[in-house]
Write an enzyme that holds these catalytic residues in place. Structure first.
Site, mmCIF file in Angstrom:
data_model
loop_
_atom_site.group_PDB
_atom_site.id
_atom_site.type_symbol
_atom_site.label_atom_id
_atom_site.label_comp_id
_atom_site.label_asym_id
_atom_site.label_seq_id
_atom_site.Cartn_x
_atom_site.Cartn_y
_atom_site.Cartn_z
ATOM 1 N N PHE A 261 49.029 7.889 64.870
ATOM 2 C CA PHE A 261 49.981 8.972 64.345
ATOM 3 C C PHE A 261 49.503 10.047 63.388
ATOM 4 O O PHE A 261 48.611 9.578 62.605
ATOM 5 C CB PHE A 261 51.129 8.168 63.527
ATOM 6 N N CYS B 256 43.569 1.517 63.314
ATOM 7 C CA CYS B 256 43.614 2.923 64.122
ATOM 8 C C CYS B 256 45.132 3.092 64.512
ATOM 9 O O CYS B 256 45.083 4.017 65.642
ATOM 10 C CB CYS B 256 42.673 2.792 65.016
ATOM 11 N N LYS B 257 46.112 2.732 63.795
ATOM 12 C CA LYS B 257 47.397 3.064 64.410
ATOM 13 C C LYS B 257 47.904 4.386 63.845
ATOM 14 O O LYS B 257 48.603 5.032 64.313
ATOM 15 C CB LYS B 257 48.334 2.073 63.889
ATOM 16 N N LEU B 258 47.023 4.776 62.802
ATOM 17 C CA LEU B 258 47.259 5.964 62.109
ATOM 18 C C LEU B 258 45.768 6.708 62.160
ATOM 19 O O LEU B 258 44.849 5.983 62.008
ATOM 20 C CB LEU B 258 47.649 6.174 60.674
#
Length: 299
Positions: free
Chosen positions: A238, A266-268
Site C-alpha cells: 500500500f 511488505c504489506k506497505l
C-alpha cells in the site's frame, strides 16, 4: 514547533483539523490522518475502508454510505455483524440509546439486546431474517461475499450503503460472514447457495493490482484489517495507510499492531505514508469525513 490551537466562531472542521497537525499526541495524529486521506483522494488512489467493531449500531452508517457515494472509498471490507445491523437500519429498525448500567437479564426478558450503551430489539433481527430468507432461498450457485452483498443491496432502500454498493458495483467484502446472524440465515435458508471465499481473494487481489496509488483506512482492526493488508503479500504494498484504533501494540493483538510492523511483511511500501490514530472511531471517522467534505474534493 507546537502551535496553540485557535478555536474561533464559525470555524470549519477542516480548519480545526489543519491546526491539529501542529499540535501533539492524538490531535496531531488525527490531523495527519485527515491530510493523508485528502492526499489519497487528490492522487486518484484506489481506497479501501475496513470496518470492525459495532460501527453501524453506533451511528456510522451515513458516514460509510457518504464515503462510498462520493467516491472517497472504492471498496469496503467489514464484518457480518455490521452488515446485519445495516440491513436492520435500512428496513426501518433503529438502534436506541441505552446504558451500560443496566440489568442485562431484565433486558433479555424484554427481548432487547445490548451493545455497550446501544439497545436493539429482537424484532429487528426477526425482520432481517424475514428479509434475507426470501433472497437466500431464491439464490443458487456460487457467490463471493461481495456478490452476495450486491444481491442484498439491490433489494434495499436508496439510503443503504449496500444499495449504493450495488448500484456502483463497489465490492463489499465480508470475510467473516459466517461469524454473524447473517451467517446463520445463510445456513438455514441458503440451501443451494455456496459462498466461495476464493472468489473474494481473487477479487481483492485484482483490486490491489490497480495501476494507481492504493490506500487503506483501517477502523478497529480485526479480520477486515488483515484480509485487506494480506492481499498485498502478492502485490507491491500500500502507498497510504491510516489506522484508527483503541488497542495497544504491546499485547500482540492484530487490532493494535502498528502499521510500521506491516512494513516488515511488505504489506506497505517502505516509503508509504502512514499514521495510527489512537481514538474511538465514532469520534475520529466523522471528523475525517467532514474534513474531506470541507476540502471540496468532490468532482
Amino acid at each position: 514547533m507546537i502551535r496553540e490551537i485557535d478555536v474561533r466562531e464559525e470555524q470549519r472542521i477542516s480548519e480545526l483539523l489543519e491546526q491539529f497537525k501542529d499540535s501533539a499526541f492524538n490531535a496531531r495524529r488525527l490531523g495527519e490522518a485527515a491530510s493523508i486521506f485528502k492526499e489519497m483522494v487528490e492522487k486518484n488512489s484506489f481506497i479501501f475502508l475496513t470496518l470492525a467493531g459495532a460501527m453501524i449500531p453506533a451511528g456510522m452508517r451515513r458516514i460509510v454510505s457518504g464515503m462510498l457515494e462520493k467516491g472517497f472509498v472504492h471498496s469496503l471490507v467489514t464484518t457480518g455483524a455490521n452488515v446485519t445491523h445495516e440491513i436492520a437500519e435500512a428496513l426501518g429498525f433503529r438502534h436506541q440509546k441505552g446504558s451500560e448500567r443496566v440489568d442485562d437479564v431484565e433486558l433479555s426478558r424484554k427481548n432487547v439486546n445490548r451493545i455497550y450503551d446501544v439497545f436493539v430489539s429482537n424484532e429487528a433481527f426477526e425482520k432481517v431474517e424475514e428479509f434475507t430468507s426470501k433472497i437466500f432461498e431464491n439464490l443458487s450457485g456460487t457467490y463471493g461475499s461481495y456478490e452476495l452483498m450486491w444481491e442484498i443491496g439491490k433489494n434495499l432502500p436508496e439510503d443503504s450503503f449496500l444499495k449504493i454498493a450495488y448500484e456502483k458495483k463497489t465490492p463489499i467484502f465480508v470475510p467473516t460472514i459466517h461469524d454473524s446472524i447473517l451467517g446463520l440465515h445463510l445456513y438455514i435458508y441458503g440451501k443451494d447457495l455456496i459462498i466461495d471465499l476464493k472468489k473474494d481473494i481473487g477479487k481483492i487481489l485484482d483490486l490491489c493490482f490497480e495501476k494507481k496509488p492504493i490506500g487503506v483506512c483501517i477502523v478497529g482492526g480485526g479480520v477486515p484489517k488483515n484480509f485487506t493488508l494480506q492481499a498485498m503479500l502478492l502485490g507491491e504494498g500500500f502507498d497510504y495507510a491510516i489506522q484508527i484504533t483503541t488497542d495497544s501494540p504491546q499485547f500482540g493483538g492484530l487490532s493494535g499492531a502498528t502499521l510500521e510492523e506491516a512494513k516488515s511483511w511488505c504489506k506497505l511500501k517502505e516509503n508509504a505514508k502512514v499514521v495510527t490514530v489512537y481514538c474511538d472511531a465514532t469520534i475520529a471517522l466523522p471528523l475525517i469525513y467532514s474534513y474531506l467534505l470541507d476540502s471540496k474534493l468532490l468532482k
